[in-house]
Design a protein around this motif. Structure first.
Motif, short mmCIF file in Angstrom:
data_model
loop_
_atom_site.label_atom_id
_atom_site.label_comp_id
_atom_site.label_asym_id
_atom_site.label_seq_id
_atom_site.Cartn_x
_atom_site.Cartn_y
_atom_site.Cartn_z
N LYS A 1 6.37 -6.14 -6.49
CA LYS A 1 5.60 -7.07 -5.66
C LYS A 1 5.38 -6.51 -4.26
O LYS A 1 4.29 -6.59 -3.71
CB LYS A 1 6.30 -8.43 -5.60
CG LYS A 1 6.24 -9.21 -6.89
CD LYS A 1 7.00 -10.51 -6.78
CE LYS A 1 6.99 -11.26 -8.10
NZ LYS A 1 7.80 -12.47 -8.04
N VAL A 2 6.43 -5.95 -3.69
CA VAL A 2 6.33 -5.38 -2.34
C VAL A 2 5.35 -4.21 -2.34
O VAL A 2 4.51 -4.08 -1.44
CB VAL A 2 7.72 -4.95 -1.82
CG1 VAL A 2 7.61 -4.10 -0.58
CG2 VAL A 2 8.58 -6.16 -1.55
N LYS A 3 5.44 -3.35 -3.36
CA LYS A 3 4.52 -2.22 -3.45
C LYS A 3 3.07 -2.68 -3.56
O LYS A 3 2.18 -2.09 -2.95
CB LYS A 3 4.85 -1.35 -4.67
CG LYS A 3 6.00 -0.41 -4.46
CD LYS A 3 6.21 0.44 -5.69
CE LYS A 3 7.37 1.38 -5.52
NZ LYS A 3 7.59 2.21 -6.71
N SER A 4 2.82 -3.74 -4.33
CA SER A 4 1.43 -4.22 -4.48
C SER A 4 0.91 -4.82 -3.18
O SER A 4 -0.25 -4.64 -2.83
CB SER A 4 1.32 -5.22 -5.62
OG SER A 4 1.99 -6.42 -5.31
N VAL A 5 1.77 -5.52 -2.43
CA VAL A 5 1.36 -6.08 -1.14
C VAL A 5 1.04 -4.97 -0.15
O VAL A 5 0.02 -5.01 0.55
CB VAL A 5 2.45 -7.03 -0.58
CG1 VAL A 5 2.17 -7.38 0.88
CG2 VAL A 5 2.55 -8.28 -1.42
N ILE A 6 1.88 -3.94 -0.11
CA ILE A 6 1.65 -2.81 0.79
C ILE A 6 0.35 -2.11 0.44
O ILE A 6 -0.45 -1.78 1.32
CB ILE A 6 2.85 -1.84 0.76
CG1 ILE A 6 4.05 -2.46 1.46
CG2 ILE A 6 2.50 -0.50 1.40
CD1 ILE A 6 5.33 -1.68 1.34
N LYS A 7 0.13 -1.89 -0.85
CA LYS A 7 -1.10 -1.20 -1.27
C LYS A 7 -2.34 -2.02 -0.92
O LYS A 7 -3.34 -1.47 -0.46
CB LYS A 7 -1.06 -0.94 -2.78
CG LYS A 7 -2.18 -0.05 -3.25
CD LYS A 7 -1.97 0.38 -4.67
CE LYS A 7 -3.07 1.34 -5.05
NZ LYS A 7 -2.91 1.87 -6.39
N ARG A 8 -2.28 -3.33 -1.10
CA ARG A 8 -3.43 -4.18 -0.76
C ARG A 8 -3.70 -4.14 0.75
O ARG A 8 -4.85 -4.05 1.18
CB ARG A 8 -3.20 -5.61 -1.23
CG ARG A 8 -4.44 -6.47 -1.08
CD ARG A 8 -4.27 -7.88 -1.60
NE ARG A 8 -3.32 -8.61 -0.77
CZ ARG A 8 -2.17 -9.11 -1.21
NH1 ARG A 8 -1.79 -8.94 -2.45
NH2 ARG A 8 -1.36 -9.76 -0.41
N ARG A 9 -2.65 -4.18 1.56
CA ARG A 9 -2.83 -4.11 3.01
C ARG A 9 -3.43 -2.77 3.43
O ARG A 9 -4.26 -2.72 4.33
CB ARG A 9 -1.50 -4.33 3.73
CG ARG A 9 -1.06 -5.77 3.72
CD ARG A 9 0.19 -5.95 4.52
NE ARG A 9 0.62 -7.33 4.49
CZ ARG A 9 1.76 -7.75 5.00
NH1 ARG A 9 2.58 -6.90 5.58
NH2 ARG A 9 2.07 -9.02 4.95
N GLN A 10 -2.99 -1.69 2.79
CA GLN A 10 -3.54 -0.37 3.10
C GLN A 10 -5.02 -0.31 2.74
O GLN A 10 -5.82 0.24 3.49
CB GLN A 10 -2.77 0.71 2.34
CG GLN A 10 -1.39 0.98 2.90
CD GLN A 10 -0.61 1.98 2.07
OE1 GLN A 10 -0.90 2.19 0.90
NE2 GLN A 10 0.40 2.58 2.67
N GLN A 11 -5.39 -0.86 1.61
CA GLN A 11 -6.79 -0.85 1.19
C GLN A 11 -7.66 -1.72 2.10
O GLN A 11 -8.85 -1.45 2.26
CB GLN A 11 -6.93 -1.30 -0.26
CG GLN A 11 -6.41 -0.27 -1.23
CD GLN A 11 -6.35 -0.77 -2.66
OE1 GLN A 11 -6.36 -1.97 -2.91
NE2 GLN A 11 -6.27 0.15 -3.60
N ASP A 12 -7.06 -2.75 2.71
CA ASP A 12 -7.79 -3.60 3.65
C ASP A 12 -7.91 -2.96 5.03
O ASP A 12 -8.55 -3.51 5.91
CB ASP A 12 -7.12 -4.97 3.77
CG ASP A 12 -7.24 -5.79 2.51
OD1 ASP A 12 -8.11 -5.46 1.67
OD2 ASP A 12 -6.48 -6.76 2.35
N GLY A 13 -7.25 -1.82 5.23
CA GLY A 13 -7.33 -1.11 6.51
C GLY A 13 -6.32 -1.57 7.53
O GLY A 13 -6.47 -1.30 8.72
N GLN A 14 -5.27 -2.25 7.10
CA GLN A 14 -4.23 -2.69 8.02
C GLN A 14 -3.22 -1.57 8.20
O GLN A 14 -2.83 -0.90 7.25
CB GLN A 14 -3.52 -3.94 7.50
CG GLN A 14 -4.40 -5.14 7.44
CD GLN A 14 -3.67 -6.35 6.89
OE1 GLN A 14 -2.47 -6.32 6.65
NE2 GLN A 14 -4.41 -7.43 6.69
#
Length: 192
Positions: free
Chosen positions: A14-27
């Motif tokens: 879950k943590v990995k998926s949240v981090i990946k989504r934030r990275q793809q959003d440019g955060q």
């Protein structure tokens, strides 16, 4: 043991998926690189004095200076290292800073600045991955990186960065200038 391990691996996914989504959003998920600060709106602002030092590093490298010579020059000029600059900013804001900061610039710091395409306005994330929770980081292929062009204001122009990168690739890191005295016939066959 297996029952206790299941929630840990589930949380890790879950943590990995949240981090990946934030990275793809440019955060941005880490501390800002040298020359930038993150403002309250989570946007990058250029620190003028540090940005000028970054430009100086690139100029000296393009003029033919090596990493060590640049690091020694910056140390001799009493230019604060990235860690020292961060510490001074935190102390000025009234925050406590427990990290130690060295006065001398290192070769790795100068090399990291020259190799970082963040300074031309590119946000590159997901450069490393980790297979296990406590495992070692493994470098990912450049095609797998999350890259966002023109994400923030650039400190240097693209031409300067491309020139520095081309020079870095042309300069060899291991020039062996001597001759072997004792050539071993078994060299290359034995492994420790």
């Amino acid at each position: 043991f297996l029952i206790n391990e299941m929630p840990v691996t589930d949380t890790s996914k879950k943590v990995k998926s949240v981090i990946k989504r934030r990275q793809q959003d440019g955060q941005w998920l880490c501390a800002a690189p040298y020359g930038y600060i993150l403002n309250k709106r989570k946007e990058f602002e250029i620190v003028p004095t540090e940005a000028e030092i970054v430009r100086e590093i690139f100029r000296l490298y393009i003029d033919g200076w090596g990493y060590k010579k640049i690091a020694n020059y910056l140390t001799d000029q009493n230019v604060p290292t990235p860690r020292m600059s961060e510490r001074e900013r935190r102390e000025a804001a009234g925050e406590e800073c427990k990290r130690s900061a060295k006065r001398a610039w290192s070769i790795v710091t100068v090399q990291g600045i020259i190799d970082n395409d963040f300074y031309i306005g590119t946000l590159r994330q997901g450069k490393y991955t980790r297979q296990k929770i406590n495992g070692k980081d493994r470098k990912r292929d450049e095609l797998d990186h999350i890259v966002i062009e023109h994400h923030h204001q650039a400190v240097i122009d693209y031409r300067t960065f491309a020139t520095a990168r081309a020079l870095r690739e042309n300069r060899s890191t291991n020039h062996y200038r001597g001759q072997k005295k004792y050539d071993n016939t078994y060299s290359g066959f034995l492994e420790c």
